[in-house]
Structure formats: structure tokens, C-alpha cells
Motif scaffolding. Structure first.
Motif, PDB file in Angstrom:
ATOM      1  N   HIS A  65       0.847  -1.180   0.000  1.00 43.56           N
ATOM      2  CA  HIS A  65       0.000   0.000   0.000  1.00 43.56           C
ATOM      3  C   HIS A  65       0.891   1.242   0.000  1.00 43.56           C
ATOM      4  O   HIS A  65       2.032   1.216   0.483  1.00 43.56           O
ATOM      5  CB  HIS A  65      -0.889   0.016   1.247  1.00 43.56           C
ATOM      6  CG  HIS A  65      -1.790  -1.177   1.374  1.00 43.56           C
ATOM      7  ND1 HIS A  65      -3.003  -1.258   0.742  1.00 43.56           N
ATOM      8  CD2 HIS A  65      -1.644  -2.344   2.057  1.00 43.56           C
ATOM      9  CE1 HIS A  65      -3.584  -2.412   1.038  1.00 43.56           C
ATOM     10  NE2 HIS A  65      -2.767  -3.093   1.833  1.00 43.56           N
ATOM     11  N   TYR A  66       0.369   2.337  -0.537  1.00 39.18           N
ATOM     12  CA  TYR A  66       1.101   3.593  -0.426  1.00 39.18           C
ATOM     13  C   TYR A  66       1.035   4.058   1.028  1.00 39.18           C
ATOM     14  O   TYR A  66      -0.004   4.015   1.672  1.00 39.18           O
ATOM     15  CB  TYR A  66       0.519   4.629  -1.370  1.00 39.18           C
ATOM     16  CG  TYR A  66       0.765   4.277  -2.820  1.00 39.18           C
ATOM     17  CD1 TYR A  66       2.064   4.167  -3.308  1.00 39.18           C
ATOM     18  CD2 TYR A  66      -0.290   4.030  -3.693  1.00 39.18           C
ATOM     19  CE1 TYR A  66       2.305   3.818  -4.632  1.00 39.18           C
ATOM     20  CE2 TYR A  66      -0.057   3.687  -5.017  1.00 39.18           C
ATOM     21  CZ  TYR A  66       1.245   3.580  -5.483  1.00 39.18           C
ATOM     22  OH  TYR A  66       1.479   3.237  -6.792  1.00 39.18           O
ATOM     23  N   SER A 124      -4.620   8.474  -9.246  1.00 41.91           N
ATOM     24  CA  SER A 124      -4.840   7.238  -9.994  1.00 41.91           C
ATOM     25  C   SER A 124      -5.615   6.223  -9.171  1.00 41.91           C
ATOM     26  O   SER A 124      -6.574   5.601  -9.650  1.00 41.91           O
ATOM     27  CB  SER A 124      -3.478   6.662 -10.410  1.00 41.91           C
ATOM     28  OG  SER A 124      -3.616   5.419 -11.039  1.00 41.91           O
ATOM     29  N   VAL A 125      -5.222   6.040  -7.930  1.00 40.25           N
ATOM     30  CA  VAL A 125      -5.883   5.063  -7.061  1.00 40.25           C
ATOM     31  C   VAL A 125      -7.303   5.522  -6.708  1.00 40.25           C
ATOM     32  O   VAL A 125      -8.252   4.720  -6.706  1.00 40.25           O
ATOM     33  CB  VAL A 125      -5.043   4.836  -5.791  1.00 40.25           C
ATOM     34  CG1 VAL A 125      -5.825   4.005  -4.775  1.00 40.25           C
ATOM     35  CG2 VAL A 125      -3.730   4.146  -6.139  1.00 40.25           C
ATOM     36  N   LEU A 126      -7.475   6.809  -6.428  1.00 38.23           N
ATOM     37  CA  LEU A 126      -8.811   7.319  -6.111  1.00 38.23           C
ATOM     38  C   LEU A 126      -9.742   7.178  -7.314  1.00 38.23           C
ATOM     39  O   LEU A 126     -10.934   6.879  -7.162  1.00 38.23           O
ATOM     40  CB  LEU A 126      -8.719   8.776  -5.667  1.00 38.23           C
ATOM     41  CG  LEU A 126      -7.951   9.010  -4.356  1.00 38.23           C
ATOM     42  CD1 LEU A 126      -7.810  10.499  -4.084  1.00 38.23           C
ATOM     43  CD2 LEU A 126      -8.611   8.300  -3.184  1.00 38.23           C
ATOM     44  N   TYR A 127      -9.214   7.373  -8.510  1.00 43.38           N
ATOM     45  CA  TYR A 127      -9.995   7.135  -9.735  1.00 43.38           C
ATOM     46  C   TYR A 127     -10.532   5.704  -9.765  1.00 43.38           C
ATOM     47  O   TYR A 127     -11.697   5.467 -10.122  1.00 43.38           O
ATOM     48  CB  TYR A 127      -9.118   7.407 -10.958  1.00 43.38           C
ATOM     49  CG  TYR A 127      -9.546   6.696 -12.217  1.00 43.38           C
ATOM     50  CD1 TYR A 127     -10.473   7.265 -13.087  1.00 43.38           C
ATOM     51  CD2 TYR A 127      -9.023   5.437 -12.543  1.00 43.38           C
ATOM     52  CE1 TYR A 127     -10.873   6.608 -14.244  1.00 43.38           C
ATOM     53  CE2 TYR A 127      -9.413   4.770 -13.692  1.00 43.38           C
ATOM     54  CZ  TYR A 127     -10.340   5.355 -14.542  1.00 43.38           C
ATOM     55  OH  TYR A 127     -10.738   4.698 -15.677  1.00 43.38           O
ATOM     56  N   MET A 128      -9.690   4.737  -9.385  1.00 43.36           N
ATOM     57  CA  MET A 128     -10.090   3.334  -9.468  1.00 43.36           C
ATOM     58  C   MET A 128     -11.275   3.031  -8.558  1.00 43.36           C
ATOM     59  O   MET A 128     -12.139   2.227  -8.908  1.00 43.36           O
ATOM     60  CB  MET A 128      -8.897   2.434  -9.122  1.00 43.36           C
ATOM     61  CG  MET A 128      -7.792   2.451 -10.167  1.00 43.36           C
ATOM     62  SD  MET A 128      -8.271   1.689 -11.726  1.00 43.36           S
ATOM     63  CE  MET A 128      -8.072  -0.049 -11.314  1.00 43.36           C
ATOM     64  N   GLU A 129     -11.330   3.670  -7.375  1.00 45.87           N
ATOM     65  CA  GLU A 129     -12.475   3.424  -6.479  1.00 45.87           C
ATOM     66  C   GLU A 129     -13.781   3.858  -7.129  1.00 45.87           C
ATOM     67  O   GLU A 129     -14.802   3.165  -7.017  1.00 45.87           O
ATOM     68  CB  GLU A 129     -12.301   4.163  -5.153  1.00 45.87           C
ATOM     69  CG  GLU A 129     -13.538   4.029  -4.272  1.00 45.87           C
ATOM     70  CD  GLU A 129     -13.391   4.621  -2.889  1.00 45.87           C
ATOM     71  OE1 GLU A 129     -14.392   5.127  -2.362  1.00 45.87           O
ATOM     72  OE2 GLU A 129     -12.269   4.566  -2.339  1.00 45.87           O
ATOM     73  N   VAL A 176     -10.785   2.648  -1.231  1.00 51.23           N
ATOM     74  CA  VAL A 176      -9.540   3.137  -0.644  1.00 51.23           C
ATOM     75  C   VAL A 176      -9.841   3.487   0.803  1.00 51.23           C
ATOM     76  O   VAL A 176     -10.752   4.273   1.087  1.00 51.23           O
ATOM     77  CB  VAL A 176      -9.016   4.369  -1.405  1.00 51.23           C
ATOM     78  CG1 VAL A 176      -7.658   4.790  -0.862  1.00 51.23           C
ATOM     79  CG2 VAL A 176      -8.907   4.068  -2.907  1.00 51.23           C
ATOM     80  N   VAL A 177      -9.102   2.876   1.730  1.00 52.19           N
ATOM     81  CA  VAL A 177      -9.415   2.995   3.154  1.00 52.19           C
ATOM     82  C   VAL A 177      -8.172   3.407   3.923  1.00 52.19           C
ATOM     83  O   VAL A 177      -7.052   3.365   3.414  1.00 52.19           O
ATOM     84  CB  VAL A 177      -9.961   1.661   3.710  1.00 52.19           C
ATOM     85  CG1 VAL A 177     -11.233   1.245   2.992  1.00 52.19           C
ATOM     86  CG2 VAL A 177      -8.899   0.559   3.594  1.00 52.19           C
ATOM     87  N   ASN A 178      -8.369   3.787   5.163  1.00 46.41           N
ATOM     88  CA  ASN A 178      -7.244   4.105   6.030  1.00 46.41           C
ATOM     89  C   ASN A 178      -6.553   2.826   6.485  1.00 46.41           C
ATOM     90  O   ASN A 178      -7.179   1.770   6.631  1.00 46.41           O
ATOM     91  CB  ASN A 178      -7.707   4.907   7.245  1.00 46.41           C
ATOM     92  CG  ASN A 178      -8.036   6.347   6.874  1.00 46.41           C
ATOM     93  OD1 ASN A 178      -7.287   6.994   6.143  1.00 46.41           O
ATOM     94  ND2 ASN A 178      -9.169   6.844   7.365  1.00 46.41           N
ATOM     95  N   GLY A 179      -5.248   2.944   6.715  1.00 49.29           N
ATOM     96  CA  GLY A 179      -4.471   1.794   7.152  1.00 49.29           C
ATOM     97  C   GLY A 179      -4.026   0.939   5.990  1.00 49.29           C
ATOM     98  O   GLY A 179      -4.076   1.345   4.825  1.00 49.29           O
ATOM     99  N   PHE A 180      -3.610  -0.292   6.312  1.00 45.68           N
ATOM    100  CA  PHE A 180      -3.056  -1.205   5.313  1.00 45.68           C
ATOM    101  C   PHE A 180      -3.830  -2.518   5.360  1.00 45.68           C
ATOM    102  O   PHE A 180      -3.386  -3.499   5.961  1.00 45.68           O
ATOM    103  CB  PHE A 180      -1.568  -1.432   5.571  1.00 45.68           C
ATOM    104  CG  PHE A 180      -0.788  -0.159   5.724  1.00 45.68           C
ATOM    105  CD1 PHE A 180      -0.800   0.793   4.712  1.00 45.68           C
ATOM    106  CD2 PHE A 180      -0.063   0.107   6.873  1.00 45.68           C
ATOM    107  CE1 PHE A 180      -0.084   1.979   4.837  1.00 45.68           C
ATOM    108  CE2 PHE A 180       0.654   1.284   7.012  1.00 45.68           C
ATOM    109  CZ  PHE A 180       0.645   2.227   5.995  1.00 45.68           C
ATOM    110  N   MET A 200      -7.623  -0.899  -0.621  1.00 43.71           N
ATOM    111  CA  MET A 200      -6.259  -0.399  -0.686  1.00 43.71           C
ATOM    112  C   MET A 200      -6.113   0.793   0.236  1.00 43.71           C
ATOM    113  O   MET A 200      -7.024   1.590   0.423  1.00 43.71           O
ATOM    114  CB  MET A 200      -5.899  -0.010  -2.125  1.00 43.71           C
ATOM    115  CG  MET A 200      -4.454   0.413  -2.266  1.00 43.71           C
ATOM    116  SD  MET A 200      -3.992   0.727  -3.961  1.00 43.71           S
ATOM    117  CE  MET A 200      -2.343   1.403  -3.668  1.00 43.71           C
ATOM    118  N   GLY A 201      -4.946   0.917   0.839  1.00 39.70           N
ATOM    119  CA  GLY A 201      -4.642   2.052   1.705  1.00 39.70           C
ATOM    120  C   GLY A 201      -3.383   2.756   1.244  1.00 39.70           C
ATOM    121  O   GLY A 201      -2.787   2.383   0.244  1.00 39.70           O
TER     122      GLY A 201
END
Length: 652
Positions: free
Chosen positions: A469-470, A490-495, A503-507, A514-515
Motif C-alpha cells: 500500500h502507499y 490514480s488510485v482514487l480514480y479506481m475506487e 480506498v481505506v485508512n491503514g493497510f 487499498m490504503g
């Protein structure tokens, strides 16, 4: 052959010369990188046509289930003057007659069989069989016997390669004076009889001092023959390869080994033209060697670096510009999002970027063409820009085999293993922009080849990131972090684009999640979109007919995940009402002093580190400021009244 000998052969090996074609030698693991693996076939008579025969390789592992994993069509090939046909990669010497990729023959316990059949008879995953089988060999590299595979192929013994990196070996077939057949591990002997008999071949080696030259260079090609000829030996070579041809060089390609001479050299002069053809590859190869003269190596590649590359009018991610590249979104593209909030805003945005009547999905193979265009290095049109390592790399250096050193490949910002993406056989075909799949929000498989979430990356660094995760992964040390906002958007687009992703907090260790959201929001805020990213958005839109909205409307991120969740979104909030116009910050890079132009009134300037830490605050600036900071990359938050803009500045 006498009948009693034929019976003996059948009893010992299971297959005799009545089948005319046999497995003579196999090296499945030489050396550990498998750059010199091969299989050698032998015919009863020399110059034997292998039309109508195929090679089938079987996977004996528990996951392979003794089923086929590769088929090679032998149509169009013949054995040589010793009845030998070598199938191998370019790392095999003497050079194989039939080329395959490196590292495709599995190490064992596995098997290979010669069949008198069509490749269509063995689709991938076909269980090993004796139907139409001519010869078979079950082998391993210090593995346990696969008795099930042996039984399926009618074999009673499994043979061990038993080689090491320092002492590579192959499994070789021997016939003694009584016509008894045995197999043993010994030093590999491709294109030579295992027992040293037969007609002696005489290989020629191609040598070049470097593997890369500039377009205006001269270089020598030296040819060395193992045994000097007793009379003049003439041969011809070619350097042609796709766009590289005789218009790109001068030099003698018809050569002669004089009587008693072991080497001959030709000098090649590259033509320095004015065309931007991109980097090219000359492929040195023999045209007309006659056995027993053979190639020791062949298809030797030399990179020709084009000095006529073009430079884009906008900067790289480490020397960014803004406002030069304009969005190519159609008029009214985001109008349906106006006046919405929260879940309704999300849904309206998904309806735009996942519209099945408009949006297209390309194959995973097409992604290479898209990245060559979308991730082109603004400073050099012959290169792609690498995401994490922040450097250009030749487009030709895309990874095609197991070697990933100094190569680039396709990086999923939302990893496949986290997203649950996968590809299918059709994904291996690059069929171009006009051939595509229909796709919708539920088409999660297409996330595997969504160019908004794929970037050119250094292959080694891609492996280092793996599926982290990032926030777990923060990029290589010593880089400027210019990728951070890009991957966040890019990742926020995928959600939003695909149902089933979040996309959530943590790992998290949950499929589809994904976090770290907090990290990505921070990266988005501190590394705003630049011209490189906008240009990329435009190119991907041309292929997929959808855009990443968080590049076009970066403030929208706050209304979906950030400080404005629940507030009503209006497009004007992302533009004129909250953003300054064409404010210019120069020089950039700078030695410390920067000028700010096109301000209508005095502005407040906050200076942030690339990590988002506030370092300095300047009030009522009208002309210039002295930053007085260490070398590095910084973000300037420039505010006048209720309008603001963020500029990235590099300090030398």
C-alpha cells in the motif's frame, strides 16, 4: 538395422529409429538464469524435414498436473548435416536453428515429447498422452520422480540434469557399440554429437565492442572462426531490423576469411540524419553460411541512439509546469455532477467515467503502446518517464523476458493482487486503438488494463514496491516524490471507476481494498496536477474515452473523501472561484530568489516541503521572495483573498 537390435532398443528406451526423430539432449537449467537452455533433436538421416512434428512440454508440478504448458511447431525446419536440430534461445552457442524465448523450458520434474500431430491437438493444459507420441523424456533438476508423468508417457526412468552454475550440464543420449541407449548428465554440446563423432562444425562468432552507439558513430564488427579455413571463405551479413536498414549506415557487408585467416573486420559508419525516427536496433546476422560453417552467435543487437529527439513544451514531473497543456474534455463533460453531494456525487461521476455506451477497455498488451505515448519523457521523445525513480529510459528497454535490470515495465498503481484483476488470453494481443471491449462499472477485470492506473516504472523498483500500500511504500530514497500526487489520483480514480474497489485508512488485507487513504489525500494535496499529468489524461482519454476527473477537477477529491464531504459540489468551485489565474513563478529551477508575476494584488505565500510540512510564510508579496531554503523540491501555496494556487518549485 537388424531386428534383434531394434527389439533391444525398444526394450531399453521405449522408442527406436523406426520413429526417425528422437530427443538427443536437453538443458532445462543452464545457468540459473536460464539464458542458455535448449533441447536438441536427432534424426536417423541428415537434413531431415520435421514437417508434421511438434514438441510438447509438460508441467509435472502439483499445480501443473502433468499437463502441457508449451507447444512448438516443427513445420518448416530440417535437421543439419549431423541430423541435429537445436531449439533454444539466443544465449545458446552454437546458435540454434529454431529460436524460442529465454527461460521458458521448466526445470522439472517435467517432460517433453515429440508428437506427429498438429499444435491444435495440444491446447494449453492438455494431459500428457502417448497418442501419436514419437519420443519422450521425463527429466528434473534434483527433484523427486514424477511417477504419474512417467506412466502417462510410457517412460520408466526420470533423468536428472544435476548441473550447477559453475558446472552446467545437460541430459544427453548415448548409443554404445551394441546399440544400447543410455542417458547421462554432461557438459552441454548443442549442435555437436554427444560422443564427439559426426561431421565437425566450424562456428563463426560475431563481436562488437559496445552494445550502443550514437547515430553519428563508427564501430567495428569482428568475425572470428573457430578453425581457419584452408581456402577463401565468403559470407554475407545483414544489419536490417524493422526501420533500421541500409539507408541508416554505410560499410561492407560482404566479407571473406582468407586462407588461414581466423578473423575479419568490417567498419560500419552510421548516418546522422535529421529525422526523429526514435532509437533503433541494428540486428547483425549471417545470411548464407553453409554447413559445416555455422553461427556461434547470431542476431547480435546494437542500439542506435537517435540524436534527433523532440522536447515537449512542458516540463517533466521533477521540473513541472502548469497551464500549458489544456484538458481535452468535451464541453459539459462533468455537468451532471453539479449540485450533488456525497453518494449522489460519486454515482454521477461513475456514470461518466464508466459509461458502457462510451468507455472502452483495451488489452493488457495495448498498454505498452499507450504508455509509450502517455508516459513519454517530455525532455526526450525516445524515452518513457519512469514513475518512482524519476528518470527517462529508452522506450526500447521495455522488459520482455526474465531479466529486469535497467528495464521498464507496466506498474499497477492499484496492485492486481489487491484489486482482484486478472487477464485472459486475448489480453496478450496488441490489437490497437480501434479494437476494444465494451466495459462498465462492474467490469472489474478491465482494471487490469486501465491505463489511468498503469504507469511506466523501473522494473526492479516495481518489484520492490510489489503489492505494498502507499504509505507502506513511499518511493526510493533520494528522489523528489514527484509521483505521489499522480498515484494518489490514480488510485482514487479506481475506487470510483470500478464497483468492488475502495480506498481505506491503514493497510488492509482485504480483497478490493487499498490504503492508506490519509496518505493518499496528503499526497494529492501537496503534489497537485501538472502539465505532464494533464497531457497523460488527454492521451488515455483518446484510447479509453474516459478521463481521470481528479486531474481535471482536483478539488473534487475533497468533496468525496476530504474536508468537504457532504457539501454540494459545483464545477466552479474547482476553477475560477477558488483558483488564481495564470500566476507565473520564475525562474524554476531557482537558486533561491523567485519572482511572482500576474498578481492583481498582494499575495500571501506559504512554503511547504514535499512531505507537506509548512516551512515559511510570507505576507503581502507583490514581486519576489528569497526562499532561503536548502536544495530540493518545494510547494508554494499562493493566496489572494479567497483564491489560491499551488506551484511546485525546485531549488538548486
Amino acid at each position: 538395422m537388424k531386428r534383434i537390435i531394434l527389439i533391444a532398443l525398444l526394450l531399453i528406451s521405449g522408442f527406436g529409429w523406426s520413429q526417425v526423430l528422437l530427443i538427443n539432449e536437453i538443458d532445462p537449467d543452464s545457468p540459473s538464469t536460464d539464458t542458455a537452455e535448449f533441447i536438441e533433436l536427432k534424426s536417423q538421416s541428415p537434413n531431415f524435414s520435421t514437417d508434421g512434428y511438434i514438441l510438447v512440454f509438460f508441467n509435472g508440478s502439483s499445480s501443473g498436473g502433468d499437463k502441457s504448458y508449451m507447444v512448438i511447431d516443427l513445420n518448416g525446419y530440417t535437421t543439419d548435416i549431423n541430423g541435429l536440430l537445436v531449439v533454444g534461445s539466443t544465449g545458446v552457442s552454437p546458435f540454434p536453428q529454431l529460436l524460442i524465448a529465454q527461460n521458458v523450458i521448466q526445470n522439472g520434474a517435467d517432460a517433453v515429447g515429440i508428437y506427429q500431430a498438429s499444435i491444435n491437438d495440444f491446447p494449453e493444459g492438455t494431459l500428457a498422452t502417448q497418442t501419436n507420441l514419437i519420443d519422450a523424456l521425463v527429466y528434473d533438476t534434483n527433484d523427486s520422480d514424477d511417477t504419474g508423468l512417467m506412466a502417462l508417457l510410457g517412460q520408466t526412468e526420470q533423468y536428472n540434469d544435476n548441473g550447477t552454475n559453475a558446472n552446467p550440464k545437460s541430459i544427453q543420449r548415448y548409443v554404445d557399440a551394441m546399440d544400447n541407449i543410455t542417458f547421462a548428465a554432461a557438459t552441454p554440446t548443442p549442435r555437436r554429437e554427444n560422443d564427439g563423432s559426426g561431421i565437425v562444425i566450424n562456428p563463426i562468432t560475431i563481436s562488437v565492442a559496445q552494445s550502443q552507439y550514437g547515430e553519428d558513430a563508427m564501430f567495428d564488427i569482428t568475425f572470428t572462426i573457430e578453425t581457419a579455413p584452408t581456402s577463401d571463405l565468403n559470407f554475407n551479413i545483414s544489419l536490417d531490423n524493422y526501420g533500421f536498414n541500409t539507408s541508416d549506415f554505410t560499410g561492407n557487408t560482404s566479407l571473406t576469411f582468407s586462407n588461414g585467416q581466423n578473423s575479419v573486420t568490417t567498419t560500419i559508419t552510421l548516418v546522422d540524419d535529421t529525422f526523429d525516427e526514435g532509437d533503433e536496433v541494428a540486428k547483425i546476422r549471417f545470411l548464407d553460411l553453409v554447413e559445416p560453417i555455422v553461427a556461434s552467435n547470431d542476431y547480435v543487437e546494437v542500439r542506435i541512439v537517435d540524436n534527433d529527439f523532440t522536447v515537449a513544451p512542458f516540463g517533466t514531473p521533477v521540473n513541472p509546469t502548469t497551464g500549458i497543456v489544456q484538458s481535452t474534455q468535451p464541453d459539459g463533460y462533468y455537468d451532471s455532477t453539479n449540485g450533488l453531494a456525497d453518494v449522489a456525487l460519486r454515482q454521477a461521476l461513475q456514470d461518466i467515467i464508466a459509461d458502457p455506451t462510451i468507455v472502452r477497455a483495451q488489452t493488457y498488451a495495448d498498454i505498452l503502446a499507450i504508455l509509450n505515448e502517455a508516459d513519454q519523457n517530455p525532455a526526450n521523445s525516445n524515452q518513457v518517464w519512469l514513475l518512482y525513480t524519476e528518470q527517462g529510459r529508452a522506450k526500447l528497454d521495455v522488459q520482455t523476458g526474465s531479466n529486469n535490470t535497467d528495464k521498464w515495465n507496466r506498474e499497477h498503481t492499484f496492485p492486481r493482487s489487491l484489486g482482484g484483476f486478472f487477464d485472459i488470453e486475448e489480453d496478450e494481443v496488441a490489437d490497437g486503438i480501434d479494437v476494444y471491449w465494451e466495459t462498465k462499472a462492474d467490469s472489474l477485470r478491465h482494471g487490469n488494463s486501465d491505463a489511468h492506473a498503469l504507469r511506466a516504472a523501473d522494473a526492479t523498483e516495481n518489484s520492490t514496491r510489489n503489492n505494498q500500500h502507499y504509505g507502506e511504500y513511499n518511493g526510493p530514497t533520494g528522489t523528489l516524490g514527484s509521483f505521489k500526487g499522480d498515484v494518489a489520483r490514480s488510485v482514487l480514480y479506481m475506487e470510483i471507476r470500478y464497483n468492488g474497489l475502495s480506498v481505506v485508512n491503514g493497510f488492509p488485507n482485504v480483497s478490493g481494498q487499498m490504503g492508506d487513504l490519509a496518505t493518499l489525500l496528503d499526497w494529492h494535496r501537496n503534489d497537485p496536477p501538472d502539465d505532464f499529468e494533464m497531457n497523460r489524461n488527454n492521451i488515455v482519454y483518446n484510447w479509453q474515452k474516459n478521463r481521470n476527473p481528479f486531474i481535471d477537477q482536483p478539488l473534487m477529491v475533497e468533496y468525496i473523501w476530504g474536508t468537504n464531504v457532504g457539501d454540494v459540489w459545483m464545477q466552479s468551485l474547482g476553477t475560477a472561484e477558488n483558483e488564481l489565474g495564470e500566476v507565473l513563478v520564475y525562474p524554476n529551477p531557482t537558486n533561491g530568489r523567485i519572482f511572482i508575476s500576474q498578481l492583481n494584488t498582494a499575495a500571501d505565500v506559504e512554503v511547504y516541503s514535499i512531505e507537506g510540512k509548512l516551512l515559511k510564510h510570507f505576507n503581502a508579496i507583490e514581486d519576489y521572495i528569497d526562499l532561503d531554503v536548502a536544495s530540493g523540491i518545494y510547494l508554494l501555496n499562493i493566496t489572494t483573498g479567497n483564491k489560491t494556487t499551488i506551484k511546485k518549485v525546485i531549488v538548486n
